[in-house]
Design a protein around this motif. Structure first.
Motif, PDB file in Angstrom:
ATOM      1  N   PRO A  97       0.914  -1.309   0.303  1.00  0.00           N
ATOM      2  CA  PRO A  97       0.199  -0.033   0.123  1.00  0.00           C
ATOM      3  C   PRO A  97       0.856   1.231  -0.031  1.00  0.00           C
ATOM      4  O   PRO A  97       0.299   2.394  -0.644  1.00  0.00           O
ATOM      5  CB  PRO A  97      -0.806  -0.065   1.385  1.00  0.00           C
ATOM      6  N   ALA A  98       2.027   1.348   0.555  1.00  0.00           N
ATOM      7  CA  ALA A  98       2.888   2.495   0.656  1.00  0.00           C
ATOM      8  C   ALA A  98       3.072   2.719  -0.556  1.00  0.00           C
ATOM      9  O   ALA A  98       3.423   3.745  -0.907  1.00  0.00           O
ATOM     10  CB  ALA A  98       4.097   2.385   1.736  1.00  0.00           C
ATOM     11  N   ASP A 100       2.065   1.670  -3.531  1.00  0.00           N
ATOM     12  CA  ASP A 100       0.743   1.930  -4.194  1.00  0.00           C
ATOM     13  C   ASP A 100       0.626   3.564  -4.184  1.00  0.00           C
ATOM     14  O   ASP A 100      -0.095   4.237  -4.976  1.00  0.00           O
ATOM     15  CB  ASP A 100      -0.325   1.175  -3.728  1.00  0.00           C
ATOM     16  N   LYS A 101       0.692   4.086  -3.143  1.00  0.00           N
ATOM     17  CA  LYS A 101       0.322   5.566  -2.763  1.00  0.00           C
ATOM     18  C   LYS A 101       1.192   6.206  -3.484  1.00  0.00           C
ATOM     19  O   LYS A 101       0.912   7.361  -4.355  1.00  0.00           O
ATOM     20  CB  LYS A 101       0.578   5.626  -1.375  1.00  0.00           C
ATOM     21  N   ILE A 102       2.552   5.829  -3.733  1.00  0.00           N
ATOM     22  CA  ILE A 102       3.387   6.603  -4.588  1.00  0.00           C
ATOM     23  C   ILE A 102       2.931   6.530  -6.049  1.00  0.00           C
ATOM     24  O   ILE A 102       3.223   7.721  -6.763  1.00  0.00           O
ATOM     25  CB  ILE A 102       4.994   6.067  -4.362  1.00  0.00           C
ATOM     26  N   LYS A 103       2.746   5.574  -6.597  1.00  0.00           N
ATOM     27  CA  LYS A 103       2.174   5.313  -7.855  1.00  0.00           C
ATOM     28  C   LYS A 103       1.212   6.404  -8.270  1.00  0.00           C
ATOM     29  O   LYS A 103       1.214   6.546  -9.240  1.00  0.00           O
ATOM     30  CB  LYS A 103       1.813   3.671  -8.065  1.00  0.00           C
ATOM     31  N   LYS A 104       0.039   6.246  -7.319  1.00  0.00           N
ATOM     32  CA  LYS A 104      -1.174   7.231  -7.292  1.00  0.00           C
ATOM     33  C   LYS A 104      -0.728   8.768  -7.291  1.00  0.00           C
ATOM     34  O   LYS A 104      -1.092   9.382  -8.356  1.00  0.00           O
ATOM     35  CB  LYS A 104      -1.969   6.797  -6.365  1.00  0.00           C
ATOM     36  N   GLU A 105       0.319   8.811  -6.685  1.00  0.00           N
ATOM     37  CA  GLU A 105       0.722  10.280  -6.507  1.00  0.00           C
ATOM     38  C   GLU A 105       1.210  10.760  -7.710  1.00  0.00           C
ATOM     39  O   GLU A 105       1.294  11.910  -7.970  1.00  0.00           O
ATOM     40  CB  GLU A 105       1.763  10.455  -5.151  1.00  0.00           C
ATOM     41  N   ASN A 107       1.231   9.229 -10.642  1.00  0.00           N
ATOM     42  CA  ASN A 107       0.500   8.749 -11.964  1.00  0.00           C
ATOM     43  C   ASN A 107       1.004   7.872 -12.634  1.00  0.00           C
ATOM     44  O   ASN A 107       1.154   8.018 -13.909  1.00  0.00           O
ATOM     45  CB  ASN A 107      -0.041   9.926 -12.639  1.00  0.00           C
ATOM     46  N   PRO A 110      -1.625   4.074 -11.952  1.00  0.00           N
ATOM     47  CA  PRO A 110      -2.185   3.656 -10.533  1.00  0.00           C
ATOM     48  C   PRO A 110      -3.236   2.846 -10.656  1.00  0.00           C
ATOM     49  O   PRO A 110      -3.617   2.034  -9.510  1.00  0.00           O
ATOM     50  CB  PRO A 110      -2.985   5.158 -10.249  1.00  0.00           C
ATOM     51  N   SER A 113      -1.716  -2.300  -9.415  1.00  0.00           N
ATOM     52  CA  SER A 113      -1.194  -2.149  -8.104  1.00  0.00           C
ATOM     53  C   SER A 113       0.267  -2.701  -7.982  1.00  0.00           C
ATOM     54  O   SER A 113       0.699  -3.401  -9.025  1.00  0.00           O
ATOM     55  CB  SER A 113      -2.061  -3.476  -7.422  1.00  0.00           C
ATOM     56  N   THR A 114       0.983  -2.402  -6.986  1.00  0.00           N
ATOM     57  CA  THR A 114       2.274  -2.888  -6.842  1.00  0.00           C
ATOM     58  C   THR A 114       2.639  -4.464  -6.950  1.00  0.00           C
ATOM     59  O   THR A 114       3.562  -4.921  -7.808  1.00  0.00           O
ATOM     60  CB  THR A 114       2.948  -2.377  -5.627  1.00  0.00           C
TER      61      THR A 114
END
Length: 397
Positions: A97-98, A100-105, A107, A110, A113-114
């Motif tokens: 999840p940590a 995943d948050k970077i991937k979304k931030e 773009n 996103p 998933s990781t």
């Protein structure tokens, strides 16, 4: 992070070679939209294996950080299942999840998933060997290449060669705990020095700083040593090690018995592999006593079976037509030539978890069994009622 992403986003690599232990390999591959080959620099007791849909038989495949052998009793299997649950919990609740948050931030795909990004790897090349590692089933895209670092020994620097030659027929004990040495308490270091100072062998010890203010005359300390070359020297008789992955395989490649002191990570599993192969013993560095240390070092030095088994493992590691490094390069070039390796990818990647594990089939069969049992019970009840109705009523006087 923004500078890094914009700086490399224009690159168009044909293939990305990443470390299987780090989630950023999958993120980088999503960013550059390339083909990913992962290299696992440890053994098959690896928390990332489930991501690649590899079978993970908990009854005989030790899980990360369990320190278990592949021959487990009931208690061992319980611990192994607990280790599997813990590894999955940490990965899916904290680690992934940590990222995943970077991937979304930023773009970076996103919607992927990781875990899925890592699972898109064409191959995972594992630097291990079944001469030591615990055998287990592997999918076609997980390839055991063998350890890359062990190789034939090169001549030593003049000062080290003089020291090794001065040992005569008694030989030399090599001591190296890798980067873990600074974490050893001073009393433990002094105890090791005292026991080793009593040995008739010379001792070459990788020891930084002033952890040992005074030392016996047979001990030489160095800040660094060419470990592979020293282990391959004919005077080397024994290796005292933290049993890191590379250290273990360098000793095994050169047929040197080991007394291990595992501390963390994969080292307990590595120590179990050394014991299983019969080429050494391991001790708890935090609780070992002076007499126990002396006895186990002497045992591995004097019992011929340890050297014999180490030599056998060495022959297995050396028996190949291509070196592990050449084999690794061969597979990376294979991915380049064929623009991937989709033919090695198992169908499990395209199935939801309940289909992959046949949960739907299991539920269907349970439902069918329950329905049949329900029908049998209803039929029995109906039959009983009919029998009661057909029974003649007793006459009343």
């Amino acid at each position: 992070m923004i500078f890094f992403c914009t700086g490399i986003k224009g690159l168009k690599p044909d293939v990305i070679v990443g470390d299987s232990h780090f989630s950023c390999s999958g993120v980088l591959n999503d960013l550059l939209d390339s083909k990913l080959v992962l290299i696992c620099p440890s053994g098959l007791t690896h928390g990332m294996l489930p991501i690649f849909k590899n079978p993970n038989p908990l009854s005989y495949a030790p899980q990360p950080f369990s320190g278990l052998h592949n021959q487990m009793d009931f208690k061992g299997r319980m611990i192994n299942v607990a280790g599997w649950l813990l590894t999955n919990f940490v990965g899916r609740v904290f680690m992934f999840p940590a990222v995943d948050k970077i991937k979304k931030e930023y773009n970076i795909k996103p919607e992927v998933s990781t875990e899925e990004a890592l699972g898109k790897a064409e191959l995972m090349l594992v630097q291990t060997h079944f001469a030591l590692d615990f055998p287990r089933p592997l999918t076609p895209s997980i390839i055991v290449t063998g350890p890359i670092l062990p190789k034939p020994a090169k001549p030593l620097p003049i000062d080290l060669e003089k020291f090794m030659a001065s040992a005569g027929n008694d030989g030399v004990i090599i001591v190296s705990f890798g980067s873990m040495m600074s974490s050893l308490p001073i009393p433990t270091v002094k105890m090791l020095a005292k026991v080793l100072g009593e040995m008739k062998q010379k001792v070459l010890w990788k020891l930084k700083g002033n952890l040992l203010s005074s030392k016996p005359s047979n001990i030489k300390t160095v800040d660094w040593m060419p470990q592979n070359d020293v282990l391959g020297h004919p005077k080397t008789k024994l290796f005292l090690s933290h049993v890191g992955h590379n250290s273990m395989y360098e000793a095994a490649y050169h047929g040197v018995p080991i007394v291990g002191f595992p501390m963390w990570s994969d080292q307990p599993e590595n120590a179990q592999q050394v014991v299983r192969a019969g080429m050494g013993l391991w001790l708890d560095i935090n609780s070992v006593k002076e007499d126990e240390l002396r006895m186990n070092i002497s045992r591995v030095m004097t019992e011929a079976s340890f050297k014999s088994n180490a030599t056998r493992v060495s022959r297995l590691l050396r028996d190949h037509r291509r070196t592990p490094l050449e084999l690794t390069a061969d597979w990376i070039e294979f991915v380049l030539r064929h623009n991937g390796a989709p033919h090695l990818r198992i169908q499990a990647f395209n199935m939801p978890w309940y289909e992959e594990n046949s949960m739907d089939v299991g539920m269907f069969l349970l439902t069918m069994i329950a329905s049949v049992l329900a029908c049998i019970i209803l039929c029995c009840r109906c039959a009983c009622k009919c029998c009661r109705r057909n029974q003649p009523k007793p006459k009343v006087d």
